[in-house]
Design a protein around this motif. Structure first.
Motif, PDB file in Angstrom:
ATOM      1  N   GLU A 119       0.844  -1.193   0.000  1.00  0.00           N
ATOM      2  CA  GLU A 119       0.000   0.000   0.000  1.00  0.00           C
ATOM      3  C   GLU A 119       0.873   1.235   0.000  1.00  0.00           C
ATOM      4  O   GLU A 119       1.884   1.284   0.676  1.00  0.00           O
ATOM      5  N   LYS A 120       0.494   2.213  -0.774  1.00  0.00           N
ATOM      6  CA  LYS A 120       1.244   3.471  -0.834  1.00  0.00           C
ATOM      7  C   LYS A 120       0.286   4.612  -0.528  1.00  0.00           C
ATOM      8  O   LYS A 120      -0.921   4.506  -0.794  1.00  0.00           O
ATOM      9  N   LYS A 121       0.858   5.664   0.016  1.00  0.00           N
ATOM     10  CA  LYS A 121      -0.006   6.773   0.439  1.00  0.00           C
ATOM     11  C   LYS A 121      -0.597   7.521  -0.750  1.00  0.00           C
ATOM     12  O   LYS A 121      -1.775   7.833  -0.794  1.00  0.00           O
ATOM     13  N   LEU A 122       0.270   7.797  -1.709  1.00  0.00           N
ATOM     14  CA  LEU A 122      -0.138   8.617  -2.835  1.00  0.00           C
ATOM     15  C   LEU A 122      -1.192   7.881  -3.674  1.00  0.00           C
ATOM     16  O   LEU A 122      -1.036   6.708  -3.984  1.00  0.00           O
ATOM     17  N   SER A 123      -2.250   8.569  -4.000  1.00  0.00           N
ATOM     18  CA  SER A 123      -3.240   7.895  -4.838  1.00  0.00           C
ATOM     19  C   SER A 123      -2.934   8.165  -6.303  1.00  0.00           C
ATOM     20  O   SER A 123      -2.304   9.161  -6.655  1.00  0.00           O
ATOM     21  N   TYR A 124      -3.373   7.303  -7.124  1.00  0.00           N
ATOM     22  CA  TYR A 124      -3.133   7.460  -8.565  1.00  0.00           C
ATOM     23  C   TYR A 124      -3.695   8.781  -9.053  1.00  0.00           C
ATOM     24  O   TYR A 124      -3.186   9.409  -9.956  1.00  0.00           O
TER      25      TYR A 124
ATOM     26  N   GLU B 259      -1.934   0.234  -5.812  1.00  0.00           N
ATOM     27  CA  GLU B 259      -1.311   0.490  -4.510  1.00  0.00           C
ATOM     28  C   GLU B 259      -1.845   1.754  -3.855  1.00  0.00           C
ATOM     29  O   GLU B 259      -1.993   1.825  -2.640  1.00  0.00           O
ATOM     30  N   GLY B 260      -2.100   2.761  -4.681  1.00  0.00           N
ATOM     31  CA  GLY B 260      -2.559   4.034  -4.148  1.00  0.00           C
ATOM     32  C   GLY B 260      -3.957   3.933  -3.556  1.00  0.00           C
ATOM     33  O   GLY B 260      -4.197   4.325  -2.421  1.00  0.00           O
ATOM     34  N   SER B 261      -4.875   3.379  -4.338  1.00  0.00           N
ATOM     35  CA  SER B 261      -6.251   3.313  -3.858  1.00  0.00           C
ATOM     36  C   SER B 261      -6.525   2.009  -3.102  1.00  0.00           C
ATOM     37  O   SER B 261      -7.640   1.802  -2.629  1.00  0.00           O
TER      38      SER B 261
ATOM     39  N   TYR C 167       0.896   2.636  -8.632  1.00  0.00           N
ATOM     40  CA  TYR C 167       1.854   3.653  -8.194  1.00  0.00           C
ATOM     41  C   TYR C 167       3.201   3.492  -8.880  1.00  0.00           C
ATOM     42  O   TYR C 167       3.782   4.429  -9.397  1.00  0.00           O
TER      43      TYR C 167
ATOM     44  N   LYS D 114       5.132   6.216 -11.257  1.00  0.00           N
ATOM     45  CA  LYS D 114       6.368   6.786 -10.752  1.00  0.00           C
ATOM     46  C   LYS D 114       7.504   6.571 -11.751  1.00  0.00           C
ATOM     47  O   LYS D 114       8.311   7.456 -12.020  1.00  0.00           O
TER      48      LYS D 114
END
Length: 396
Positions: free
Chosen positions: A130-135, A337-339, A389, A393
């Motif tokens: 999981e990543k903080k930044l959303s797509y 990963e973002g959402s 993500y 990136k």
RNA sequence: GGAGAGGUGGCCGAGUGGUCGAAGGCGGCGGAUUGCUAAUCCGUUGUAGUGGUAAUACCGCUACCCCGGGUUCAAAUCCCGGCCUCUCCGCCA
């Protein structure tokens, strides 16, 4: 569409599949219609025989100098009777067709029943981080996707790709095309994006999904909801030779969907677009190679994600989620990963001979019999790769 | 958009009211002949529905000459409508 005789002799299976797919069909009535049709055809055959005999009698009698007027009378009588029965047959056949076209394809026995369980996870691949930044944040830049201006130009859900986003979309399309052409031996097709009613009927979108389709009223054409439609119809009303099979096609197209009735659902960002890009694979195979081909395509579809370094899972759809024309459908869902959710990027379906019968796509077997072709397809939507993500990136 | 030509079996192409599922040719298949190849000769060669039947064997019947109607006892053939293809001109990209 299913075969009339098949329905009669496999009534239970057909009814069960229809119920699971929430399609209402009056089978009692259908069987009555089928029987009446048979009666009429038999009766018409003998009436026409009589007519033909009488007509040749006329020319013979006239040649011999006989009186033809009673024969003319008789001929007229028979013709009237034929006309009557033909009219009824026409009505009956229309009625039968109207019933048959609403019967969905039968479900494969492996398809899970929705009563107890939902979908069945077939495979999981990669890590589901999981990543903080959303797509959504990533793609909102002047090198991303401009939804506002897209909406100004066309309306909501028409994304405008700028700079690197446009580039990423294009290279993803090319990557998928090249992979399947070079590694998986598919033939590239670039189809028309506008198609007629018959084409949409044979793939099963019509009549059921008419309100989901963009229609050009003046020309009676529809914008394609998927390249599946023109590609499947390449051989509509044709009979192929057995040695021409299998046929393997890959096609890129823009896809257009009104998404009527889906307001409020997934309304943000790149989901449920009115226009999106898609690479579609279609295989036409002989019935005996159907199952194997379907699984091969499932592997081919996953290869795209593996090569892109994306995590995903494969699920087998339950009965109620399996589409009208499909017998068995696997979905491939990429991990966003973002959402923090799984998103459908690909759908691998086996239609058996359902669409082939609707579109009369056949092949001639060695024994000289014309058989309906089995068709499977899978799709791949490049825009959903944006959800990931890592991919964004890498490119931005 | 305007003008014209045309759509017949796997292909080419004849056929203007009955004996036409359709001549002829090519191709395909089977056979004969044949050092090999080629050529030649003979035969055969559409699809679907329906009945006889267990039969994808065989036989009968029906339908199909782009599609849908009409005229007629009888339509590939005549009439009307539609679709498609091609050529020429114009227009736009």
């Amino acid at each position: 569409m299913l075969d009339r005789e098949f329905i009669v002799s496999n009534r239970e299976l057909v009814e069960k599949s229809a119920t699971a797919k929430k399609c209402k069909v009056n089978f009692e009535h259908l069987f009555k219609v089928i029987n009446r049709r048979k009666e009429l055809i038999n009766s018409l055959n003998s009436l026409r025989e009589e007519k033909n005999k009488n007509s040749s009698q006329v020319s013979k009698t006239r040649k011999d100098g006989g009186d033809i007027s009673p024969l003319l009378e008789k001929g007229k009588e028979i013709s009237n009777k034929i006309k009557e029965e033909e009219e009824e047959l026409k009505r009956i056949e229309e009625e039968e067709f109207n019933l048959l076209k609403w019967i969905p394809n039968i479900l494969d026995e492996e398809v899970p029943s929705g009563e107890n369980s939902n979908f069945k996870i077939v495979k999981e691949f990669g890590k589901f981080e999981e990543k903080k930044l959303s797509y959504f944040e990533i793609i909102k830049s002047d090198e991303g996707i401009d939804f506002k201006r897209g909406a100004k130009i066309s309306g909501s859900h028409f994304p405008l790709y700028l700079g690197k986003a446009a580039y990423l979309e294009r290279v993803l399309v090319n990557f998928m095309l090249d992979l399947h052409i070079v590694k998986h031996n598919y033939k590239e097709i670039f189809p028309p994006f506008l198609v007629n009613y018959d084409s949409l009927f044979s793939t099963g979108q019509l009549p059921k999904l008419e309100e989901d389709m963009y229609r050009l009223k003046d020309d009676d054409l529809f914008l394609i909801p998927t390249a599946e439609v023109p590609v499947t119809n390449i051989f509509r009303d044709e009979i192929l030779n057995e040695n021409e099979l299998p046929k393997k096609f890959v096609a890129y197209s823009a896809c257009f969907r009104r998404e009527a009735g889906s307001y409020g659902k997934d309304t943000k960002g790149l989901k449920r677009l009115h226009q999106f890009n898609k690479v579609e694979l279609v295989r036409f195979t002989k019935p005996e190679e159907s199952k194997k081909a379907h699984l091969e395509m499932l592997e081919e579809a996953q290869r795209v994600l593996v090569l892109l370094g994306l995590s995903y899972r494969v699920i087998l759809l339950p009965d109620f989620d399996t589409s009208f024309s499909s017998s068995k459908t696997y979905d491939i869902e990429v991990w966003a990963e973002g959402s923090k959710e799984f998103l459908e990027v690909s759908s691998v379906s086996n239609f058996l001979d359902f669409q082939a019968r609707r579109g009369k796509i056949r092949y001639k077997s060695r024994e000289g019999k014309n058989l309906f072709i089995h068709k499977k397809k899978f799709i791949f939507s490049p825009n959903f790769c944006f959800f990931n993500y890592r991919m964004c990136k890498k490119k931005f």
